[in-house]
Design a protein around this motif. Structure first.
Motif, mmCIF file in Angstrom:
data_model
loop_
_atom_site.group_PDB
_atom_site.id
_atom_site.type_symbol
_atom_site.label_atom_id
_atom_site.label_comp_id
_atom_site.label_asym_id
_atom_site.label_seq_id
_atom_site.Cartn_x
_atom_site.Cartn_y
_atom_site.Cartn_z
ATOM 1 N N CYS A 221 0.837 -1.203 0.000
ATOM 2 C CA CYS A 221 0.000 0.000 0.000
ATOM 3 C C CYS A 221 0.873 1.255 0.000
ATOM 4 N N LEU A 222 0.484 2.212 -0.807
ATOM 5 C CA LEU A 222 1.107 3.535 -0.820
ATOM 6 C C LEU A 222 0.164 4.511 -0.140
ATOM 7 N N MET A 223 0.701 5.319 0.765
ATOM 8 C CA MET A 223 -0.114 6.265 1.522
ATOM 9 C C MET A 223 0.369 7.700 1.323
ATOM 10 N N LYS A 224 -0.565 8.621 1.315
ATOM 11 C CA LYS A 224 -0.235 10.038 1.383
ATOM 12 C C LYS A 224 -0.787 10.583 2.686
ATOM 13 N N PHE A 225 0.063 11.243 3.464
ATOM 14 C CA PHE A 225 -0.346 11.775 4.758
ATOM 15 C C PHE A 225 -0.782 13.225 4.640
ATOM 16 N N GLN A 226 -1.533 13.672 5.610
ATOM 17 C CA GLN A 226 -2.074 15.034 5.592
ATOM 18 C C GLN A 226 -0.978 16.094 5.585
ATOM 19 N N ASN A 227 0.177 15.769 6.166
ATOM 20 C CA ASN A 227 1.277 16.733 6.181
ATOM 21 C C ASN A 227 2.178 16.606 4.954
ATOM 22 N N GLY A 228 1.770 15.781 3.972
ATOM 23 C CA GLY A 228 2.519 15.633 2.733
ATOM 24 C C GLY A 228 3.494 14.470 2.718
ATOM 25 N N ALA A 229 3.744 13.843 3.860
ATOM 26 C CA ALA A 229 4.664 12.713 3.915
ATOM 27 C C ALA A 229 4.098 11.511 3.166
ATOM 28 N N MET A 230 5.009 10.607 2.767
ATOM 29 C CA MET A 230 4.632 9.405 2.030
ATOM 30 C C MET A 230 4.804 8.179 2.924
ATOM 31 N N GLY A 231 4.039 7.138 2.632
ATOM 32 C CA GLY A 231 4.181 5.881 3.351
ATOM 33 C C GLY A 231 4.084 4.707 2.394
ATOM 34 N N PHE A 232 4.863 3.666 2.657
ATOM 35 C CA PHE A 232 4.769 2.437 1.870
ATOM 36 C C PHE A 232 4.821 1.246 2.816
ATOM 37 N N LEU A 233 3.842 0.343 2.679
ATOM 38 C CA LEU A 233 3.754 -0.839 3.525
ATOM 39 C C LEU A 233 3.733 -2.098 2.663
ATOM 40 N N LEU A 234 4.423 -3.123 3.108
ATOM 41 C CA LEU A 234 4.344 -4.450 2.501
ATOM 42 C C LEU A 234 4.016 -5.455 3.590
ATOM 43 N N ALA A 235 2.962 -6.239 3.368
ATOM 44 C CA ALA A 235 2.618 -7.337 4.267
ATOM 45 C C ALA A 235 2.674 -8.628 3.468
ATOM 46 N N GLY A 236 3.592 -9.506 3.840
ATOM 47 C CA GLY A 236 3.791 -10.732 3.079
ATOM 48 C C GLY A 236 3.795 -11.963 3.966
ATOM 49 N N ARG A 237 3.462 -13.083 3.358
ATOM 50 C CA ARG A 237 3.374 -14.334 4.114
ATOM 51 C C ARG A 237 4.311 -15.411 3.574
ATOM 52 N N THR A 238 5.240 -15.035 2.694
ATOM 53 C CA THR A 238 6.025 -16.053 1.999
ATOM 54 C C THR A 238 7.533 -15.852 2.125
ATOM 55 N N ALA A 239 8.003 -15.209 3.174
ATOM 56 C CA ALA A 239 9.444 -14.988 3.323
ATOM 57 C C ALA A 239 10.167 -16.325 3.482
ATOM 58 N N PRO A 240 11.131 -16.637 2.634
ATOM 59 C CA PRO A 240 11.833 -17.916 2.737
ATOM 60 C C PRO A 240 12.852 -17.968 3.868
ATOM 61 N N HIS A 241 13.254 -16.806 4.364
ATOM 62 C CA HIS A 241 14.382 -16.739 5.288
ATOM 63 C C HIS A 241 13.967 -16.631 6.763
ATOM 64 N N GLY A 242 12.714 -16.317 7.049
ATOM 65 C CA GLY A 242 12.296 -16.192 8.444
ATOM 66 C C GLY A 242 11.364 -15.009 8.654
ATOM 67 N N TYR A 243 11.162 -14.636 9.911
ATOM 68 C CA TYR A 243 10.280 -13.526 10.269
ATOM 69 C C TYR A 243 11.029 -12.221 10.030
ATOM 70 N N ASN A 244 10.504 -11.373 9.148
ATOM 71 C CA ASN A 244 11.217 -10.196 8.680
ATOM 72 C C ASN A 244 10.410 -8.926 8.940
ATOM 73 N N ILE A 245 10.832 -8.142 9.925
ATOM 74 C CA ILE A 245 10.202 -6.850 10.218
ATOM 75 C C ILE A 245 11.250 -5.769 9.979
ATOM 76 N N GLU A 246 11.004 -4.951 8.978
ATOM 77 C CA GLU A 246 11.976 -3.935 8.579
ATOM 78 C C GLU A 246 11.277 -2.589 8.445
ATOM 79 N N THR A 247 11.900 -1.537 8.965
ATOM 80 C CA THR A 247 11.302 -0.207 8.933
ATOM 81 C C THR A 247 12.350 0.830 8.565
ATOM 82 N N GLU A 248 11.941 1.796 7.766
ATOM 83 C CA GLU A 248 12.829 2.893 7.378
ATOM 84 C C GLU A 248 12.064 4.202 7.475
ATOM 85 N N ILE A 249 12.704 5.214 8.054
ATOM 86 C CA ILE A 249 12.142 6.568 8.094
ATOM 87 C C ILE A 249 13.135 7.500 7.421
ATOM 88 N N ILE A 250 12.754 8.062 6.289
ATOM 89 C CA ILE A 250 13.611 8.989 5.559
ATOM 90 C C ILE A 250 13.172 10.412 5.876
#
Length: 337
Positions: A221-250
């Motif tokens: 999902c791509l999001m536009k926030f009221q203050n103009g910031a952008m957001g991108f989310l990925l929710a997946g169920r098929t990671a081959p390597h394990g439980y993967n929670i990753e976050t970035e704030i630019i």
């Protein structure tokens, strides 16, 4: 009050973990009662954790005068009713997410919290209590990366647990409601704004079974926030390597990354496969300490008569955003909130 006496309902994976944390890791709390429909699991857990009172009926548990607070880890559809009942009985309440499965239920919960405002209510968005996320939040709040302009988050479950995900798909509400709510909460927390529009895509790339529930094994999902910031989310169920929670704030002056390598610990393995690191297996392992810290906060709020930062209104807002993402995914259209 020296200790908060707690009764907990629900002994699934997370409920069992909360019960153990309360009984063994929260100094100012005492687990005095457990409630679950599974009498075998109930008896075994009570004996192991030395809990004297057991119930199969929630109403009976909250009628006990020697319970100060209730921890709700029951099926999602029961949360709102149990929140309302526990508050009405004079109990402080901690509830796991979601606050409710519909906006109407969330509004009902909000009214109950407002009516019994003298009691502490807290919702379980545990990632806010992770040391790394707290550290990053302090840097954002101090202005060290300037103004946040993009929030990006990946939440991926391991492929090896796909059968349980498929079995739960009929009741999960979809990946945005089941998985992405923690990322949605973090996005609002870090960006300090609300999404005004969302556009979601995804599909059944490896497991068509999700399709009959209008869901996918990987969605974004791509999001536009009221203050103009952008957001991108990925929710997946098929990671081959394990439980993967990753976050970035630019931000305008810097970037923060949390969990860009989803490592289990600091050990590096050097063998015939090369040099590698192992990944966390599941959410209980990755956020083990976060669950402890959020319960400490709940108990501390009761003892010091203060309100937690995570509120009942966060529950409704996250659900509304997740619903908008789901609607966009199903219709293929931009959804304004």
């Amino acid at each position: 009050m020296d200790k908060v006496r707690i009764g907990s309902i629900g002994l699934g994976r997370l409920g069992a973990q909360h019960a153990e944390n309360i009984a063994t890791k929260i100094p100012n709390a005492e687990l005095v009662a457990l409630c679950d429909m599974d009498t075998v699991k109930l008896k075994e857990t009570a004996e192991r954790l030395h809990v004297s009172k057991t119930f199969t009926d929630f109403d009976e548990m909250i009628a006990c005068d020697d319970i100060d607070a209730v921890v709700i880890v029951s099926p999602s559809g029961l949360h709102t009713e149990q929140i309302e009942k526990a508050l009405a009985k004079g109990k402080h309440v901690f509830s796991e997410k979601p606050l409710g499965t519909t906006v109407e239920q969330c509004i009902q919960a909000e009214k109950a919290v407002e009516k019994y405002s003298g009691k502490v209510f807290m919702l379980g968005f545990m990632r806010r209590f992770d040391d790394s996320y707290r550290y990053a939040k302090a840097k954002v709040d101090a202005g060290e990366i300037g103004n946040p302009i993009l929030f990006r988050a990946y939440s991926q479950d391991p492929e090896k647990f796909i059968e349980s995900s498929i079995a739960f798909a009929a009741h999960s509400g979809g990946a945005f409601l089941d998985m992405a709510v923690h990322d949605i909460d973090l996005a609002r927390w870090f960006v300090k704004s609300e999404p005004e529009s969302v556009y979601a895509i995804g599909g059944c790339y490896a497991h068509p079974e999700f399709g009959k529930y209008n869901d996918g094994d990987n969605v974004s999902c791509l999001m536009k926030f009221q203050n103009g910031a952008m957001g991108f989310l990925l929710a997946g169920r098929t990671a081959p390597h394990g439980y993967n929670i990753e976050t970035e704030i630019i931000g305008t002056k810097g970037t923060l990354r949390i969990g860009s390598v989803p490592q289990k610990n600091l050990v590096e393995i050097m063998d015939s496969y090369g040099v590698r690191k192992e990944c966390s297996e599941n959410f209980l392992e990755r956020f083990q300490q976060s669950y402890v810290e959020e319960m400490k906060e709940f108990v501390d709020c009761i003892l010091k008569n203060r309100k937690p930062d995570v509120t009942v209104y966060d529950g409704r807002r996250v659900l509304e955003i997740a619903n908008a993402c789901k609607k966009s995914f199903e219709t293929g259209e931009l959804v304004k909130i």
